[in-house]
Enzyme design. Structure first.
Site, PDB file in Angstrom:
ATOM      1  N   LYS A   1     -19.499  -2.623  -0.929  1.00  0.00           N
ATOM      2  CA  LYS A   1     -18.678  -3.869  -0.886  1.00  0.00           C
ATOM      3  C   LYS A   1     -17.927  -3.706   0.116  1.00  0.00           C
ATOM      4  O   LYS A   1     -16.786  -3.334  -0.068  1.00  0.00           O
ATOM      5  CB  LYS A   1     -18.386  -4.151  -1.987  1.00  0.00           C
ATOM      6  CG  LYS A   1     -18.683  -6.431  -2.211  1.00  0.00           C
ATOM      7  CD  LYS A   1     -17.633  -6.027  -3.248  1.00  0.00           C
ATOM      8  CE  LYS A   1     -16.244  -6.292  -3.225  1.00  0.00           C
ATOM      9  NZ  LYS A   1     -15.545  -7.542  -1.883  1.00  0.00           N
TER      10      LYS A   1
ATOM     11  N   GLU B   1      -9.038   6.332  -4.372  1.00  0.00           N
ATOM     12  CA  GLU B   1      -8.476   5.876  -3.155  1.00  0.00           C
ATOM     13  C   GLU B   1      -7.877   5.085  -3.180  1.00  0.00           C
ATOM     14  O   GLU B   1      -7.925   3.737  -2.669  1.00  0.00           O
ATOM     15  CB  GLU B   1      -8.235   6.567  -2.078  1.00  0.00           C
ATOM     16  CG  GLU B   1     -10.366   7.730  -1.703  1.00  0.00           C
ATOM     17  CD  GLU B   1      -8.962   9.125  -1.318  1.00  0.00           C
ATOM     18  OE1 GLU B   1      -7.609   8.174  -1.162  1.00  0.00           O
ATOM     19  OE2 GLU B   1      -9.820  10.046  -1.020  1.00  0.00           O
TER      20      GLU B   1
ATOM     21  N   CYS C   1      -2.804   2.781   4.120  1.00  0.00           N
ATOM     22  CA  CYS C   1      -1.417   3.880   2.697  1.00  0.00           C
ATOM     23  C   CYS C   1      -1.662   4.997   2.568  1.00  0.00           C
ATOM     24  O   CYS C   1      -0.198   4.935   1.864  1.00  0.00           O
ATOM     25  CB  CYS C   1      -3.333   3.965   1.701  1.00  0.00           C
ATOM     26  SG  CYS C   1      -4.745   5.383   2.874  1.00  0.00           S
TER      27      CYS C   1
ATOM     28  N   GLU D   1       4.849  -0.397  -3.386  1.00  0.00           N
ATOM     29  CA  GLU D   1       3.810  -0.557  -2.508  1.00  0.00           C
ATOM     30  C   GLU D   1       3.788  -1.675  -2.194  1.00  0.00           C
ATOM     31  O   GLU D   1       3.782  -3.250  -2.778  1.00  0.00           O
ATOM     32  CB  GLU D   1       2.269  -0.473  -2.582  1.00  0.00           C
ATOM     33  CG  GLU D   1       1.597   0.080  -0.931  1.00  0.00           C
ATOM     34  CD  GLU D   1       0.122   0.191  -1.420  1.00  0.00           C
ATOM     35  OE1 GLU D   1       0.114  -0.368  -2.135  1.00  0.00           O
ATOM     36  OE2 GLU D   1      -0.516   1.055  -0.176  1.00  0.00           O
TER      37      GLU D   1
HETATM   38  P1  NAD Z   1      -7.723  -4.447  -3.092  1.00  0.00           P
HETATM   39  O1  NAD Z   1      -7.605  -3.144  -4.603  1.00  0.00           O
HETATM   40  O2  NAD Z   1      -7.116  -6.249  -3.713  1.00  0.00           O
HETATM   41  O3  NAD Z   1      -9.631  -5.162  -2.640  1.00  0.00           O
HETATM   42  C1  NAD Z   1      -9.736  -3.442  -2.241  1.00  0.00           C
HETATM   43  C2  NAD Z   1     -11.802  -4.248  -2.877  1.00  0.00           C
HETATM   44  O4  NAD Z   1     -11.857  -4.030  -4.324  1.00  0.00           O
HETATM   45  C3  NAD Z   1     -12.165  -5.055  -2.768  1.00  0.00           C
HETATM   46  O5  NAD Z   1     -12.911  -5.227  -1.939  1.00  0.00           O
HETATM   47  C4  NAD Z   1     -12.140  -6.375  -2.991  1.00  0.00           C
HETATM   48  O6  NAD Z   1     -12.606  -7.121  -3.159  1.00  0.00           O
HETATM   49  C5  NAD Z   1     -12.422  -5.475  -4.088  1.00  0.00           C
HETATM   50  N1  NAD Z   1     -12.403  -6.133  -5.683  1.00  0.00           N
HETATM   51  C6  NAD Z   1     -11.094  -6.301  -6.152  1.00  0.00           C
HETATM   52  N2  NAD Z   1     -11.309  -6.949  -7.339  1.00  0.00           N
HETATM   53  C7  NAD Z   1     -12.268  -6.403  -8.387  1.00  0.00           C
HETATM   54  C8  NAD Z   1     -12.890  -6.027  -9.076  1.00  0.00           C
HETATM   55  N3  NAD Z   1     -11.796  -6.541 -10.202  1.00  0.00           N
HETATM   56  N4  NAD Z   1     -14.102  -4.950  -9.593  1.00  0.00           N
HETATM   57  C9  NAD Z   1     -14.463  -4.435  -8.881  1.00  0.00           C
HETATM   58  N5  NAD Z   1     -13.984  -4.682  -7.404  1.00  0.00           N
HETATM   59  C10 NAD Z   1     -12.915  -5.319  -6.770  1.00  0.00           C
HETATM   60  O7  NAD Z   1      -7.314  -3.834  -2.056  1.00  0.00           O
HETATM   61  P2  NAD Z   1      -6.645  -4.467  -0.295  1.00  0.00           P
HETATM   62  O8  NAD Z   1      -5.839  -5.065  -0.412  1.00  0.00           O
HETATM   63  O9  NAD Z   1      -7.835  -4.527   0.193  1.00  0.00           O
HETATM   64  O10 NAD Z   1      -6.826  -3.270   0.305  1.00  0.00           O
HETATM   65  C11 NAD Z   1      -5.392  -2.793   0.352  1.00  0.00           C
HETATM   66  C12 NAD Z   1      -4.998  -1.679  -1.056  1.00  0.00           C
HETATM   67  O11 NAD Z   1      -5.924  -0.383  -0.159  1.00  0.00           O
HETATM   68  C13 NAD Z   1      -3.344  -0.586  -0.851  1.00  0.00           C
HETATM   69  O12 NAD Z   1      -3.161  -0.757  -2.116  1.00  0.00           O
HETATM   70  C14 NAD Z   1      -3.547   0.702  -0.006  1.00  0.00           C
HETATM   71  O13 NAD Z   1      -2.998   1.600  -0.208  1.00  0.00           O
HETATM   72  C15 NAD Z   1      -4.586   0.505  -0.349  1.00  0.00           C
HETATM   73  N6  NAD Z   1      -5.491   1.588   0.368  1.00  0.00           N
HETATM   74  C16 NAD Z   1      -5.778   3.031  -0.327  1.00  0.00           C
HETATM   75  C17 NAD Z   1      -6.397   4.148   0.737  1.00  0.00           C
HETATM   76  C18 NAD Z   1      -6.689   5.564   0.380  1.00  0.00           C
HETATM   77  O14 NAD Z   1      -7.121   6.477   1.344  1.00  0.00           O
HETATM   78  N7  NAD Z   1      -5.841   6.121  -0.858  1.00  0.00           N
HETATM   79  C19 NAD Z   1      -6.761   3.326   2.283  1.00  0.00           C
HETATM   80  C20 NAD Z   1      -6.563   2.262   2.784  1.00  0.00           C
HETATM   81  C21 NAD Z   1      -6.419   1.196   1.499  1.00  0.00           C
END
Ligand code: NAD
Length: 483
Positions: A175, A250, A285, A386
């Protein structure tokens, strides 16, 4: 008026819209134009996809590792052949300049090939014991894996994060973010006829609906999530409310870049710009978003940093010369502007940027100039939270112990970087800093085969190395009495 078609999902090797017909419009953040429409899946679609993936698992797990490797390599070939088209989708939907996004396309293909190449390394063990008995372990896949990914590297994550689970013999529900689903949907289309039906299922929709249904599905025992810490914790709780699941996370970071007085100044200044990933609008990230500079070089360092940032060109993401593009969404734009206001309220000194571009090409997008606050209090929210935007928090330190205390004072622990010429300082820092990935005289680079992941609130588990391959299988011990 042109009608925008809905790009279908891929379930069981076939095209599907959401069962209830719900859709989401996807927007080019640099122009605010609607550029596509995607299915907004719900529980019924997820149930359907899990059935397809469960059926496919019975076939896929019987494939020899070599046959799985061949399928993954064939899929990598197809992705490489369509790289330009896939990268263009990401540029239009994500807002990051094309010169950066092209590298993501290459990395996606490389990661698929990497796991295809190491498939045979996921071995079991034999354990010596009594004379007429044998213990051995076998590595077995979980079955159907749920893979939820964020918006910031859409193609790279969609293609590379399916590699290890598939290599280990699982089937997948993938997803992508509702903000950036077009490249994943296209990857689903491209997989038809290349991967067996149902091995890769691409589900789109909102996190609270499609994402939550994946997390709560009782037949999915292995979940892998990349996204924010808040969502990661919500997923852990939701998953645990259903049954026992293996969840890897992650998550975010507030990563320190620490400059000691013996560092090569020019090199360190360049790294502080590169490490902050301003060319991704700070939306990465691993960004080193806390800059800790020894007081002896604090003032000259900041002067050079401010001068270096002036040279970065903001522009429309599709243009070759653009170095900084648009923030992903109105919500994230408001968040970034809110933190810039907060930085001022908290007494930070605005050294650079802090402004939004609104003229000409920039009028319909969300273009924030690279922003640096100096003299930031290490305990302030700007230094601890962050932002996931182009806002860097700089602060001085006086001693090694001082630097480590500040570096480790936040909840996150993803990456860290140190610049020094002293071997002792470098290795001590690598040992003492609370992070899952440390650079010495380097920033940002990931090397294939090295494991990436965080400690503390930055996550659980390691991706990108052989650990990731193992994490998609469970070890079973077999005790044989042949007396
Ligand atoms: P997000 O947490 O808003 O969403 C990530 C994914 O989770 C999306 O596909 C979203 O639709 C889904 N999601 C949201 N709520 C959910 C729920 N309740 N149940 C299941 N799925 C759900 O994150 P974002 O804004 O898309 O990405 C930014 C974040 O990702 C930042 O915090 C960044 O640091 C982190 N990130 C981490 C890494 C890593 O490798 N550690 C890499 C890239 C991004």
């Amino acid at each position: 008026m042109t009608t925008i078609e809905t790009t279908p999902m891929t379930i069981g090797g076939r095209a599907y819209l959401a069962a209830d017909g719900a859709t989401i419009d996807t927007i080019n953040p640099a122009t605010s134009e609607v550029i596509g429409r995607l299915p907004a899946a719900s529980k019924v679609d997820v149930d359907h996809a899990v059935e397809a993936a469960s059926r496919a698992f019975e076939t896929w797990r019987r494939y020899t590792p070599q046959a799985r490797a061949a399928a993954l390599n064939a899929y990598a070939d197809v992705i490489a052949a369509h790289a330009d088209e896939l990268v263009d989708l990401d540029v239009a939907e994500n807002g990051t300049p094309i010169r950066e996004m092209r590298r993501d396309g290459q990395k996606a293909v490389n990661q698929l090939r990497y796991y295809a190449n190491i498939i045979l390394e996921a071995r079991g063990q034999t354990i010596s014991g009594e004379f007429d008995r044998l213990n051995y372990t076998i590595q077995q896949p979980y079955g159907v894996v749920g893979r939820i990914i964020p918006f910031n590297h859409p193609l790279m994550f969609a293609a590379s994060k399916i590699a290890a689970p598939l290599a280990a013999g699982n089937t997948i529900l993938l997803k992508p973010s509702e903000n950036t689903s077009l490249s994943a949907l296209r990857l689903g289309e491209l997989s038809r006829g290349v991967l067996p039906d149902g091995v890769l299922n691409v589900i789109t929709g909102y996190g609270a609906d499609a994402g939550d249904a994946i997390v709560r599905h009782p037949a999915i025992r292995r979940l892998a999530f990349i996204g924010s810490a808040a969502t990661g914790r919500a997923i852990q709780a939701a998953a645990a409310s259903v049954n026992v699941k293996n969840v890897s996370l992650e998550l975010g970071g507030k990563n320190p870049l620490v400059i000691f007085p013996d560092a090569d100044l020019d090199n360190a200044v360049r790294a502080s710009i590169r490490g902050m990933n301003f060319t991704w609008q700070g939306q990465s990230c691993g960004s080193t978003s806390r800059l800790l500079i020894h007081r002896d070089l604090y003032a000259p360092f900041l002067d050079r940093l401010a001068a270096g940032l002036e040279g970065l060109t903001s522009g429309l993401p599709a243009l070759e010369e653009s170095q900084i593009g648009s923030i992903i969404s109105p919500e994230q734009f408001e968040k970034v502007k809110g933190y810039i206001a907060l930085g001022k309220d908290e007494g930070g000194r605005l050294l650079s940027g802090g402004n939004v571009l609104t003229d000409g090409d920039f009028a319909a997008g969300m273009f924030v100039r690279p922003t640096v606050f100096a003299d930031v209090n290490p305990g302030s929210r700007l230094a601890r939270e962050e932002i996931f935007g182009p806002v860097l928090a700089a602060m001085p330190f006086d001693s090694y112990d001082d630097a480590i205390t500040i570096a480790n004072s936040v909840g996150y622990g993803l990456t860290a970087s140190v610049f020094t010429q002293d071997l002792g300082t470098a290795h001590s820092f690598a040992r003492d800093v609370e992070a899952g990935y440390v650079w010495v005289n380097e920033v940002s680079r990931h090397v294939e085969g090295t494991a990436f992941g965080g400690v503390k609130d930055s996550g659980i588990g390691r991706d990108e190395g052989i650990e990731e391959l193992y994490s998609y299988s469970q070890s079973k011990n077999v005790h044989v009495n042949f007396s």
